[in-house]
Motif scaffolding. Structure first.
Motif, PDB file in Angstrom:
ATOM      1  N   MET A  87     -49.744 -34.213 -52.543  1.00 42.28           N
ATOM      2  CA  MET A  87     -50.746 -34.105 -51.428  1.00 42.28           C
ATOM      3  C   MET A  87     -50.236 -32.904 -50.381  1.00 42.28           C
ATOM      4  SD  MET A  87     -51.913 -38.105 -51.507  1.00 42.28           S
ATOM      5  CE  MET A  87     -50.470 -38.475 -51.578  1.00 42.28           C
ATOM      6  N   VAL A  88     -51.087 -31.953 -49.902  1.00 38.69           N
ATOM      7  CA  VAL A  88     -50.687 -30.917 -49.025  1.00 38.69           C
ATOM      8  C   VAL A  88     -51.734 -30.981 -48.087  1.00 38.69           C
ATOM      9  CG1 VAL A  88     -50.059 -28.558 -48.903  1.00 38.69           C
ATOM     10  CG2 VAL A  88     -49.459 -29.884 -51.111  1.00 38.69           C
ATOM     11  N   GLU A  89     -51.427 -30.533 -46.777  1.00 33.35           N
ATOM     12  CA  GLU A  89     -52.099 -30.246 -45.965  1.00 33.35           C
ATOM     13  C   GLU A  89     -51.700 -28.935 -45.081  1.00 33.35           C
ATOM     14  OE1 GLU A  89     -54.344 -32.528 -42.598  1.00 33.35           O
ATOM     15  OE2 GLU A  89     -52.387 -31.927 -41.639  1.00 33.35           O
ATOM     16  N   LEU A  90     -52.561 -27.810 -44.967  1.00 32.38           N
ATOM     17  CA  LEU A  90     -52.260 -26.503 -44.207  1.00 32.38           C
ATOM     18  C   LEU A  90     -53.220 -26.813 -42.894  1.00 32.38           C
ATOM     19  CD1 LEU A  90     -51.036 -23.964 -44.687  1.00 32.38           C
ATOM     20  CD2 LEU A  90     -53.067 -23.145 -45.295  1.00 32.38           C
ATOM     21  N   ARG A  91     -52.315 -26.493 -41.682  1.00 29.86           N
ATOM     22  CA  ARG A  91     -52.955 -26.747 -40.314  1.00 29.86           C
ATOM     23  C   ARG A  91     -52.644 -25.724 -39.378  1.00 29.86           C
ATOM     24  NH1 ARG A  91     -55.165 -30.919 -37.641  1.00 29.86           N
ATOM     25  NH2 ARG A  91     -55.163 -32.284 -39.371  1.00 29.86           N
ATOM     26  N   VAL A  92     -53.573 -25.024 -38.791  1.00 25.70           N
ATOM     27  CA  VAL A  92     -53.152 -24.067 -37.689  1.00 25.70           C
ATOM     28  C   VAL A  92     -53.456 -24.801 -36.303  1.00 25.70           C
ATOM     29  CG1 VAL A  92     -53.875 -22.052 -36.458  1.00 25.70           C
ATOM     30  CG2 VAL A  92     -53.933 -22.105 -39.139  1.00 25.70           C
ATOM     31  N   ARG A  93     -52.234 -24.734 -35.736  1.00 24.83           N
ATOM     32  CA  ARG A  93     -52.049 -25.443 -34.252  1.00 24.83           C
ATOM     33  C   ARG A  93     -52.098 -24.224 -33.077  1.00 24.83           C
ATOM     34  NH1 ARG A  93     -51.728 -30.710 -34.605  1.00 24.83           N
ATOM     35  NH2 ARG A  93     -50.662 -31.622 -36.571  1.00 24.83           N
ATOM     36  N   ASP A  94     -52.782 -24.679 -32.043  1.00 26.43           N
ATOM     37  CA  ASP A  94     -52.924 -23.835 -30.888  1.00 26.43           C
ATOM     38  C   ASP A  94     -51.582 -23.936 -30.054  1.00 26.43           C
ATOM     39  OD1 ASP A  94     -53.410 -22.301 -28.281  1.00 26.43           O
ATOM     40  OD2 ASP A  94     -55.351 -23.100 -28.447  1.00 26.43           O
ATOM     41  N   ARG A  95     -50.672 -23.031 -29.844  1.00 23.19           N
ATOM     42  CA  ARG A  95     -49.626 -23.116 -29.071  1.00 23.19           C
ATOM     43  C   ARG A  95     -49.754 -22.982 -27.415  1.00 23.19           C
ATOM     44  NH1 ARG A  95     -44.994 -18.837 -30.888  1.00 23.19           N
ATOM     45  NH2 ARG A  95     -45.138 -18.812 -28.647  1.00 23.19           N
ATOM     46  N   GLY A  96     -51.071 -22.740 -27.198  1.00 22.68           N
ATOM     47  CA  GLY A  96     -51.415 -22.635 -25.599  1.00 22.68           C
ATOM     48  C   GLY A  96     -51.067 -21.518 -25.075  1.00 22.68           C
ATOM     49  N   ASP A  97     -50.377 -20.315 -25.598  1.00 18.66           N
ATOM     50  CA  ASP A  97     -50.010 -19.303 -25.119  1.00 18.66           C
ATOM     51  C   ASP A  97     -50.788 -18.165 -25.779  1.00 18.66           C
ATOM     52  OD1 ASP A  97     -48.597 -19.103 -27.490  1.00 18.66           O
ATOM     53  OD2 ASP A  97     -46.843 -18.696 -26.809  1.00 18.66           O
ATOM     54  N   GLY A  98     -51.887 -18.382 -26.355  1.00 17.95           N
ATOM     55  CA  GLY A  98     -52.838 -17.378 -26.986  1.00 17.95           C
ATOM     56  C   GLY A  98     -52.107 -17.152 -28.575  1.00 17.95           C
ATOM     57  N   LYS A  99     -51.012 -17.723 -28.940  1.00 15.23           N
ATOM     58  CA  LYS A  99     -50.325 -17.547 -30.232  1.00 15.23           C
ATOM     59  C   LYS A  99     -50.608 -18.939 -30.892  1.00 15.23           C
ATOM     60  CE  LYS A  99     -47.303 -14.179 -28.328  1.00 15.23           C
ATOM     61  NZ  LYS A  99     -46.077 -13.890 -28.083  1.00 15.23           N
TER      62      LYS A  99
END
Length: 144
Positions: A87-99
């Protein structure tokens, strides 16, 4: 059951990164290590066949996607590796600095002694893809 969490920081906004990653059938547009052989859609239940040179062909099924969380989950249903219940999850997290940070989390069952080799192969393949992600995105936005 081994669990891997691999991460890579990318110097683009989280929304831009998610836009590039969210298409289940678009893996080969951002992952230079993968050759998409076929995909039957971009909805829950869709399957894709992906060839990873030197490793073989994987068949994966999209199990869920959450645009608000910028994440999708899939199951590896066929693999050239000696694994099961992958089982796999791909996630994008906000670093809080626009990146953004992209995070790949995977777990699977494997029989010893092949467990070490399966973990190592996953680390090499997926971390390599994550490390190349920024360059792949840049090459898609550069003008000739």
């Amino acid at each position: 059951m081994p669990k891997l969490v691999l991460k890579s920081d990318v110097a683009v906004t989280p929304d831009r990164l998610w836009h590039a990653l969210r298409d289940f059938g678009g893996l080969d547009r951002w992952n230079p290590l993968a050759h998409l052989l076929e995909c039957d859609g971009d909805h829950v239940g869709s399957t894709r066949r992906v060839e990873l040179p030197g490793t073989g062909v994987f068949v994966e099924r999209l199990d869920g996607r959450d645009d608000g969380e910028r994440a999708y989950r899939y199951t590896i249903i066929e693999s050239p590796l000696a694994i099961s219940n992958a089982m796999v999850e791909l996630r994008v997290r906000d670093r809080g600095d626009g990146k953004a940070t992209v995070e790949w989390t995977g777990s699977f069952d494997s029989e010893a002694p092949s467990e070490f080799q399966a973990v190592r192969t996953f680390q090499e393949l997926y971390q390599g893809a994550l490390d190349n992600l920024a360059g792949a995105l840049d090459s898609k936005t550069r003008k000739p």
